[in-house]
Design an enzyme around this catalytic site. Structure first.
Site, PDB file in Angstrom:
ATOM      1  N   ALA A  39       0.830  -1.210   0.000  1.00 19.73           N
ATOM      2  CA  ALA A  39       0.000   0.000   0.000  1.00 19.73           C
ATOM      3  C   ALA A  39       0.863   1.258   0.000  1.00 19.73           C
ATOM      4  O   ALA A  39       0.647   2.173  -0.813  1.00 19.73           O
ATOM      5  CB  ALA A  39      -0.926   0.004   1.219  1.00 19.73           C
ATOM      6  N   ARG A  44       6.087 -12.544  -3.045  1.00 23.39           N
ATOM      7  CA  ARG A  44       5.800 -11.195  -2.572  1.00 23.39           C
ATOM      8  C   ARG A  44       7.065 -10.316  -2.561  1.00 23.39           C
ATOM      9  O   ARG A  44       7.010  -9.131  -2.852  1.00 23.39           O
ATOM     10  CB  ARG A  44       5.237 -11.263  -1.157  1.00 23.39           C
ATOM     11  CG  ARG A  44       4.828  -9.917  -0.602  1.00 23.39           C
ATOM     12  CD  ARG A  44       4.471 -10.080   0.830  1.00 23.39           C
ATOM     13  NE  ARG A  44       3.403 -11.055   0.925  1.00 23.39           N
ATOM     14  CZ  ARG A  44       2.170 -10.764   1.293  1.00 23.39           C
ATOM     15  NH1 ARG A  44       1.869  -9.546   1.607  1.00 23.39           N
ATOM     16  NH2 ARG A  44       1.263 -11.693   1.355  1.00 23.39           N
ATOM     17  N   TYR A  47       0.463 -22.840  -5.729  1.00 26.71           N
ATOM     18  CA  TYR A  47       0.758 -22.418  -7.098  1.00 26.71           C
ATOM     19  C   TYR A  47       2.265 -22.314  -7.317  1.00 26.71           C
ATOM     20  O   TYR A  47       3.027 -22.077  -6.378  1.00 26.71           O
ATOM     21  CB  TYR A  47       0.064 -21.108  -7.480  1.00 26.71           C
ATOM     22  CG  TYR A  47       0.139 -19.984  -6.485  1.00 26.71           C
ATOM     23  CD1 TYR A  47      -0.893 -19.753  -5.592  1.00 26.71           C
ATOM     24  CD2 TYR A  47       1.241 -19.127  -6.452  1.00 26.71           C
ATOM     25  CE1 TYR A  47      -0.840 -18.700  -4.694  1.00 26.71           C
ATOM     26  CE2 TYR A  47       1.297 -18.065  -5.549  1.00 26.71           C
ATOM     27  CZ  TYR A  47       0.256 -17.875  -4.667  1.00 26.71           C
ATOM     28  OH  TYR A  47       0.301 -16.836  -3.767  1.00 26.71           O
ATOM     29  N   ASP A  70      -4.340  -2.697   4.443  1.00 23.91           N
ATOM     30  CA  ASP A  70      -4.719  -3.478   5.631  1.00 23.91           C
ATOM     31  C   ASP A  70      -4.982  -2.594   6.845  1.00 23.91           C
ATOM     32  O   ASP A  70      -5.737  -2.976   7.738  1.00 23.91           O
ATOM     33  CB  ASP A  70      -3.626  -4.497   5.971  1.00 23.91           C
ATOM     34  CG  ASP A  70      -3.781  -5.797   5.183  1.00 23.91           C
ATOM     35  OD1 ASP A  70      -4.590  -5.816   4.226  1.00 23.91           O
ATOM     36  OD2 ASP A  70      -3.096  -6.786   5.520  1.00 23.91           O
TER      37      ASP A  70
END
Ligand SMILES: Cc1cc2nc3c(=O)[nH]c(=O)nc-3n(C[C@H](O)[C@H](O)[C@H](O)COP(=O)(O)OP(=O)(O)OC[C@H]3O[C@@H](n4cnc5c(N)ncnc54)[C@H](O)[C@@H]3O)c2cc1C
Length: 387
Positions: free
Chosen positions: A14, A107, A210, A290
């Protein structure tokens, strides 16, 4: 008049996206991050078209496309029988239907791409190793850290910036724990799909798997009921917690059970979520990502919403007086987050269904062709954030 500078607390998805989005409008930012370095071990991320479209607008898609993998589809599979229950096509279908790609990546890769762009942008200044115990514009100014027109709290579920926002939401434990780890290709069962995202479903638990192009191997997230008061994400978890997790996957395919039992490196993530509440103080401070609306990862959308938030807030701050921009942000973003929460709650119910509900779920889903299931996501993946 539009603002000229922002102070951003937190250099997660963010905060970094907010800095880049503000810079597009010529707005300077200082980003304050408590961590010394920006890396995260053992976690993957699905980035859906609504988020990748924004990253494209920020000029990052080329760098991401080189390192991520675009899965052929997202499939729901029985964790017991390995029978495929349903699937939603991705790959070239996602690009054609939703106008942007669906990618999976580590990430840390996303964070690196964002940080590189922030460092290359003269309007963005990143301050690492800077924990702000009580973030406020007044404090930042008095401490000589930054003189800014707005404070953006992008400091995650345990946000301290939230103390500046009366009637803001409070975190509560969801009753679920996520276990995350990377499974080496050499240790992966043959049946794991090397080209898709697979969600294995079972009673009261599910496991998402994945492939990660950057590391080789698979990202694995197992989500099941658990008890915890721990705030700390990414800890190793106790032996008792581990035993409880493995017990909840009893009766599943034996190979999946083995993968979980062998996952010595798995990290433990108690899942906290935020309810409804205000996201700004009407004056100088606003929350995104978040910090405003942490949610359960049942729709894999937390980072995507953080990216949308950051981009849209920057556009509003650049074109409206501060108080108007704040109100506009809540008015536009809260209904979308509420709808997403409903979708995540539905997924939670459907993924963890047991007994007759599970049978009903499988029958209903089997009747729906992939194209029809994809249409359910048009409102989510086809969304065009305005920045
Ligand atoms: C198991 C799991 C799987 C997920 N999978 C997906 C997925 O596939 N797709 C998806 O879109 N989302 C997913 N999410 C959600 C996603 O990870 C989060 O929603 C997203 O990372 C939130 O980003 P953020 O920047 O708002 O907060 P954070 O990532 O928490 O960043 C906050 C930053 O602020 C810093 N900070 C905090 N307090 C201070 C302070 N006082 N001073 C200075 N710095 C501070 C922190 O160190 C941190 O770097 C998943 C979440 C979980 C738990």
């Amino acid at each position: 008049m539009s603002i000229r500078s922002a102070a951003i607390i937190g250099a997660g998805v963010a905060g970094l996206t907010a800095a880049l989005s503000l810079a597009r409008h010529g707005i300077r930012s200082d980003i304050f991050e408590q961590a010394d370095t920006l890396t995260e071990v053992g976690a993957g991320l699905q980035l859906s078209p609504n988020a990748s479209r924004v990253l494209g607008e920020l000029g990052l898609l080329q760098a991401l496309s080189e390192v991520w993998l675009e899965p052929r589809d997202v499939s729901l599979v029985s964790g017991r029988s390995l029978r495929r229950i349903a699937s939603v096509p991705c790959g070239s279908f996602a690009r054609a239907r939703w106008g942007a790609p669906y990618g999976v990546l580590h990430r840390a890769t996303l964070q690196r791409v964002l940080v590189d762009a922030v460092k290359a942008n003269p309007l963005c200044t990143l301050h690492l190793s800077t924990l702000l115990a009580n973030p406020s514009l007044q404090y930042l100014s008095q401490a000589g850290l930054a003189a800014a027109d707005v404070l953006i709290g992008a400091d995650g579920v345990w946000s301290r910036t939230r103390t500046q926002v009366p009637a803001s939401p409070a975190p509560r434990f969801s009753g679920n724990i996520a276990w995350r780890f990377i499974l080496r290709e050499a240790d992966a069962p043959r049946f794991l799909d090397r080209t898709s995202v697979t969600a294995f479903l079972g009673p009261s638990a599910h496991l998402v798997c994945y492939p990660l192009k950057e590391t080789g191997g698979f990202n694995v997230v197992a989500i099941a009921a658990g008890s915890s008061s721990a705030r700390e994400w990414g800890a190793a978890g106790s032996e008792a917690q581990r035993t409880m997790l493995i017990r909840q996957f009893a009766g599943w395919n034996a190979e999946i059970g083995r993968v979980l039992a062998d996952a010595a490196q798995a990290t433990f993530w108690p899942l906290y979520e935020l309810g409804n509440g205000r996201w700004h103080n009407g004056r100088d401070t606003i929350l995104i990502g978040d910090a405003a609306h942490a949610m359960m990862p049942f729709a894999a959308q937390g980072a995507a919403m953080a990216i949308e938030d950051a981009y849209e807030l920057a556009g509003m701050l650049a074109t409206h007086p501060l108080a108007e921009a704040f109100d506009l942000f809540e008015t536009r973003r809260q209904p979308r987050i509420a709808r997403l929460r409903q979708r995540a709650a539905f997924n939670r119910f459907a993924y963890h269904a047991r007994g007759p509900l599970r049978i009903g779920r499988d029958v209903v889903l089997a009747l729906r062709p992939p194209q029809s299931l994809a249409a359910d996501f048009d409102w989510l993946y086809g969304y065009r954030a305005v920045g």
